[in-house]
Design an enzyme around this catalytic site. Structure first.
Site, PDB file in Angstrom:
ATOM      1  N   GLU A  53     -14.171 -19.436   1.245  1.00  0.00           N
ATOM      2  CA  GLU A  53     -13.701 -20.820   1.125  1.00  0.00           C
ATOM      3  C   GLU A  53     -12.322 -20.920   0.480  1.00  0.00           C
ATOM      4  O   GLU A  53     -11.593 -21.875   0.733  1.00  0.00           O
ATOM      5  CB  GLU A  53     -14.719 -21.652   0.345  1.00  0.00           C
ATOM      6  CG  GLU A  53     -14.621 -21.567  -1.195  1.00  0.00           C
ATOM      7  CD  GLU A  53     -14.842 -20.170  -1.762  1.00  0.00           C
ATOM      8  OE1 GLU A  53     -15.470 -19.338  -1.083  1.00  0.00           O
ATOM      9  OE2 GLU A  53     -14.367 -19.901  -2.885  1.00  0.00           O
ATOM     10  N   LYS A 112     -24.444 -17.148  -1.800  1.00  0.00           N
ATOM     11  CA  LYS A 112     -24.352 -15.895  -2.553  1.00  0.00           C
ATOM     12  C   LYS A 112     -25.725 -15.519  -3.107  1.00  0.00           C
ATOM     13  O   LYS A 112     -26.616 -16.376  -3.224  1.00  0.00           O
ATOM     14  CB  LYS A 112     -23.393 -16.077  -3.739  1.00  0.00           C
ATOM     15  CG  LYS A 112     -21.924 -16.156  -3.352  1.00  0.00           C
ATOM     16  CD  LYS A 112     -21.042 -16.259  -4.588  1.00  0.00           C
ATOM     17  CE  LYS A 112     -19.574 -16.362  -4.246  1.00  0.00           C
ATOM     18  NZ  LYS A 112     -19.001 -15.149  -3.657  1.00  0.00           N
ATOM     19  N   ARG A 150      -9.547 -19.265   0.838  1.00  0.00           N
ATOM     20  CA  ARG A 150      -8.417 -19.248   1.778  1.00  0.00           C
ATOM     21  C   ARG A 150      -8.332 -20.551   2.554  1.00  0.00           C
ATOM     22  O   ARG A 150      -7.245 -21.000   2.910  1.00  0.00           O
ATOM     23  CB  ARG A 150      -8.541 -18.019   2.711  1.00  0.00           C
ATOM     24  CG  ARG A 150      -9.734 -18.047   3.605  1.00  0.00           C
ATOM     25  CD  ARG A 150     -10.066 -16.669   4.190  1.00  0.00           C
ATOM     26  NE  ARG A 150     -10.750 -15.808   3.224  1.00  0.00           N
ATOM     27  CZ  ARG A 150     -11.154 -14.581   3.471  1.00  0.00           C
ATOM     28  NH1 ARG A 150     -10.923 -14.025   4.648  1.00  0.00           N
ATOM     29  NH2 ARG A 150     -11.764 -13.862   2.552  1.00  0.00           N
TER      30      ARG A 150
HETATM   31  N1  BES Z   1     -14.784 -16.243  -5.039  1.00  0.00           N
HETATM   32  C1  BES Z   1     -15.108 -15.189  -4.149  1.00  0.00           C
HETATM   33  C2  BES Z   1     -14.424 -13.873  -4.496  1.00  0.00           C
HETATM   34  C3  BES Z   1     -14.784 -13.246  -5.822  1.00  0.00           C
HETATM   35  C4  BES Z   1     -15.684 -12.215  -5.856  1.00  0.00           C
HETATM   36  C5  BES Z   1     -14.167 -13.631  -6.986  1.00  0.00           C
HETATM   37  C6  BES Z   1     -15.990 -11.598  -7.055  1.00  0.00           C
HETATM   38  C7  BES Z   1     -14.471 -13.028  -8.201  1.00  0.00           C
HETATM   39  C8  BES Z   1     -15.381 -11.996  -8.218  1.00  0.00           C
HETATM   40  C9  BES Z   1     -14.696 -15.563  -2.718  1.00  0.00           C
HETATM   41  O1  BES Z   1     -14.700 -16.905  -2.414  1.00  0.00           O
HETATM   42  C10 BES Z   1     -15.652 -14.879  -1.799  1.00  0.00           C
HETATM   43  O2  BES Z   1     -16.805 -15.141  -1.912  1.00  0.00           O
HETATM   44  N2  BES Z   1     -15.146 -14.008  -0.929  1.00  0.00           N
HETATM   45  C11 BES Z   1     -15.960 -13.288  -0.040  1.00  0.00           C
HETATM   46  C12 BES Z   1     -15.221 -13.213   1.263  1.00  0.00           C
HETATM   47  C13 BES Z   1     -16.064 -12.699   2.405  1.00  0.00           C
HETATM   48  C14 BES Z   1     -17.165 -13.682   2.739  1.00  0.00           C
HETATM   49  C15 BES Z   1     -15.183 -12.479   3.609  1.00  0.00           C
HETATM   50  C16 BES Z   1     -16.169 -11.895  -0.602  1.00  0.00           C
HETATM   51  O3  BES Z   1     -15.262 -11.369  -1.249  1.00  0.00           O
HETATM   52  O4  BES Z   1     -17.271 -11.363  -0.459  1.00  0.00           O
HETATM   53 ZN    ZN Z   2     -14.429 -18.214  -4.032  1.00  0.00          ZN
HETATM   54 ZN    ZN Z   3     -16.627 -17.615  -1.786  1.00  0.00          ZN
END
Ligand code: BES
Ligand code: ZN
Ligand code: ZN
Length: 497
Positions: free
Chosen positions: A350, A278, A352
Site C-alpha cells: 500500500e 498480515k 507505494r
Molecule cells: N509496511 C510494509 C513493509 C515493512 C515490513 C515495514 C517490515 C517495516 C517492517 C509494507 O507495506 C509491506 O507490507 N510490504 C510488503 C510488500 C509485498 C506485499 C510486495 C512486504 O514487504 O512484504
Molecule cells: Zn506498509
Molecule cells: Zn503493507
C-alpha cells in the site's frame, strides 16, 4: 477519554558553560569521554589529574578500557565535587566520528536517566569539530528519553538541565535542535496506533509548524478527491479513519521561488496489510509504518528551527490500511493522480500506492529535487538487515549527496541498483502497471521502480527505512521502539544544498 502522551521539547534545557575547572563543578553527574587504551591529552586527562590518577590506575588494572559505548560509573571520586562520574568509551581514537559520538553520548544519557537528576554535565573535548559536537549533544538528548510513553512508572527520566562544557555555543544549540528533531520522530513512531491516526498525525504537524513558523495545509478527503488523489483515497477506504495529506512549506530563502527540495514521507499510521492481511507477527509493530512521515516532519521542523537558507516542501501521505467493507481489493484498477492506471495485486503493498499520489503532488510543484522516506518493503530488510537503509535513485549525483550526508552523520545506508530490466516486472496485463513485482525477488527494487513512475524527470532518491526505523529490542545507546533514523542525515543534506 484517554489522554495521548504529549511530546516535550528539551532544547531550552541544554546549556553551555565556559567554566573549565572540572574538580569544583557543581553537578549531579559528570560525563567524560574516553578513547580506548589511555587517557590521552584531552578532558579525560584533566579528570585523571584531578582524581590523582584514578582513571590511569583503573586502565592499568583492566577495570576501564574505553571500549566503545562502555559506561563506567564512579561514585564520590576523591578530588571532584561531582558525586557521580560516568566514563563512556569511544573505542579507537582514529575511528571516532560524529556517529560514534552520537551513540556514546546517547549511551551515557541512557544510563544516567534511569534515576532523576537535576543537572548532568558533559565534558566535550576541545578538538571536536562542530559537527562532532552537535552530534554528541543530539545523542545525549536522545539517550535520556525511552519508549516510556505508556508506562505508569517511567524507566527513564529526562534530566532537569544538561550542561556542556565547551566553547562551542552555536554547535551545542544546533545539537539541541537536532536532538529534539530525532526525539520527535521517535515519539510519533512510539505512539499507539489508536492515538496516532491520519487526523491526529496532522494535528502534530500543525503543532510543529506553528512552533517553527512553517506554513501548513492539510488536505481532507474532500480536497483529496478534488485533487484527484484517488490512489491515497483507495488505500484509506478500508478504515473509518479518513486519510489526510500534510503539506508544509518553509521558505528560508525569503522568496517563494521553486522549492529546493521536497521531503516526502509514507505515513501509514497502521498497516494491517488490508485484505492481503498480515500475520499477527508481521502486524505487531506496524504502528511504525508512518516512520517515513515522522522522519520528514521532524527533519522539516528542525530545518525551519535552524532557519536554514533553503526553500522546502514536506509532503506526508497519511492513511490507515485496514480491511473494512469498503476496503480496496485485489484486481481493483486505480487511476492515480498522475493518470497512470494501477492494478492492485496485493493490498499490503500500500505504501507505494499512497506515495504515487504524494510524489505527483510535489512533482507538479516543480521542486528541484525529491527525497522520500518510507518503511516500504520487508525485502529491503532481507537485503540489508535491520540497521541499514536502502537507497534508490534516478539521479546519481543526488544519491551521492545523500550517501555523503549519511556518512557524515554515521548513519548506515546502501544503494541498490535500478537497472531498466526491472521495469518489465511491474507491467500489468490490464493496466499501465501493477503494484507488486512478478515474484518476491528484488522486492525492494521493484517497489522503488513503481515509485519512479511518479517523479517524472525530477532528480529523486528513495530511502527505504523498513529496517532501521524501528528497533524491536533496545541497544546500549537507544531504547527499543522508534529510532529517528535518517532525521540527522536529511538535515545534514539540507545544510549542504
Ligand atoms: N509496511 C510494509 C513493509 C515493512 C515490513 C515495514 C517490515 C517495516 C517492517 C509494507 O507495506 C509491506 O507490507 N510490504 C510488503 C510488500 C509485498 C506485499 C510486495 C512486504 O514487504 O512484504
Ligand atoms: Zn506498509
Ligand atoms: Zn503493507
Amino acid at each position: 477519554m484517554k489522554k495521548e502522551p504529549s511530546f516535550q521539547y528539551y532544547a531550552s534545557s541544554v546549556h553551555t558553560t565556559t567554566q573549565h575547572d572540572l574538580s569544583s563543578f557543581q553537578t549531579d553527574a559528570l560525563v567524560v569521554f574516553l578513547s580506548e587504551g589511555d587517557v590521552g591529552r584531552g578532558k579525560a586527562s584533566e579528570i585523571d589529574q584531578a582524581t590523582n590518577g584514578l582513571l590511569s590506575k583503573l586502565i592499568e588494572q583492566g577495570e576501564l578500557s574505553g571500549e566503545r559505548y562502555q559506561c563506567t560509573s564512579l561514585f564520590e571520586p576523591a578530588g571532584l565535587t561531582a558525586s557521580h562520574l560516568l566514563i563512556v568509551g569511544l573505542g579507537k581514537r582514529e575511528h571516532v566520528d560524529a556517529g560514534v559520538l552520537f551513540r556514546a553520548a546517547s549511551s551515557a544519557s541512557r544510563q544516567l536517566a534511569t534515576s532523576p537528576r537535576s543537572i548532568v554535565t558533559f565534558v566535550a573535548d576541545a578538538h571536536w569539530t562542530d559537527t562532532q559536537m552537535e552530534q554528541a549533544v543530539a545523542g545525549a538528548m536522545s539517550g535520556m528519553i525511552g519508549q516510556d510513553l505508556y508506562r505508569s512508572k517511567k524507566k527513564q527520566v529526562p534530566f532537569g538541565k544538561m550542561i556542556w562544557i565547551s566553547g562551542k555555543k552555536d554547535a551545542v544549540h544546533n545539537g539541541s535542535l537536532l536532538g529534539d528533531g530525532v526525539n520527535l520522530a521517535r515519539h510519533l513512531v512510539n505512539l499507539a496506533p489508536d492515538d496516532l491516526y491520519p487526523e491526529s498525525f496532522a494535528e502534530h504537524a500543525r503543532a510543529a509548524a506553528s512552533k517553527t513558523g512553517m506554513e501548513i495545509e492539510v488536505w481532507d478527503e474532500k480536497k483529496l478527491a478534488q485533487e484527484g488523489c484517488r490512489a491515497m483515497l483507495a488505500v484509506g477506504r478500508g478504515s473509518y479513519r479518513p486519510p489526510r495529506l500534510v503539506l508544509m512549506h518553509y521558505n528560508g530563502r525569503n522568496d517563494s521561488s521553486q522549492p529546493d527540495i521536497a521531503l516526502v514521507g509514507k505515513g501509514v499510521t497502521f498497516d494491517s496489510g488490508g485484505l492481503s492481511l498480515k500475520t499477527p507477527d508481521g502486524m505487531l509493530h506496524m504502528k511504525c509504518d508512518m516512520a517515513g512521515g515522522a522522519t520528514m516532519l521532524s527533519a522539516a521542523s528542525t530545518i525551519a528551527a535552524m532557519k536554514l537558507p533553503i526553500n522546502l516542501v514536506a509532503a506526508i501521505g497519511l492513511v490507515e490500511n485496514m480491511t473494512g467493507s469498503a476496503a480496496y481489493k485485489l484486481g481493483d484498477v486505480i487511476t492515480a493522480r498522475s493518470g497512470t492506471t494501477v492494478e492492485i495485486h496485493n493490498t499490503d503493498a500500500e505504501g507505494r500506492v499512497v506515495l504515487a499520489d504524494v510524489l505527483d503532488v510535489v512533482r507538479s510543484m516543480n521542486t528541484k529535487r525529491i527525497i522520500d522516506a518510507a518503511t516500504l518493503t520487508g525485502a529491503c530488510v532481507v537485503a540489508l538487515g535491520l540497521d541499514v537503509a536502502g537507497l534508490f535513485t534516478n539521479n546519481q549525483s543526488l544519491c551521492d549527496h545523500v550517501i555523503k550526508s549519511a556518512h557524515d552523520m554515521g548513519e548506515p545506508v546502501w544503494q541498490l541498483p535500478m537497472f531498466p530490466e526491472y521495469d518489465s516486472q511491474i507491467k500489468s496485463e490490464v493496466a499501465d502497471i501493477k503494484n507488486v513485482g512478478d515474484g518476491r525477488w528484488g522486492g525492494a527494487i521493484t517497489a522503488a521502480k513503481f515509485l519512479e513512475q511518479f517523479v517524472g524527470d525530477t532528480p529523486w532518491t528513495h530511502i527505504d527505512i523498513a529496517g532501521p526505523a524501528f528497533a524491536e529490542r533496545p541497544r546500549p545507546w537507544i531504547d527499543g521502539g522508534g529510532t529517528g533514523a535518517l532525521v540527522r542525515t536529511l538535515i545534514s543534506l539540507a545544510r549542504s544544498l
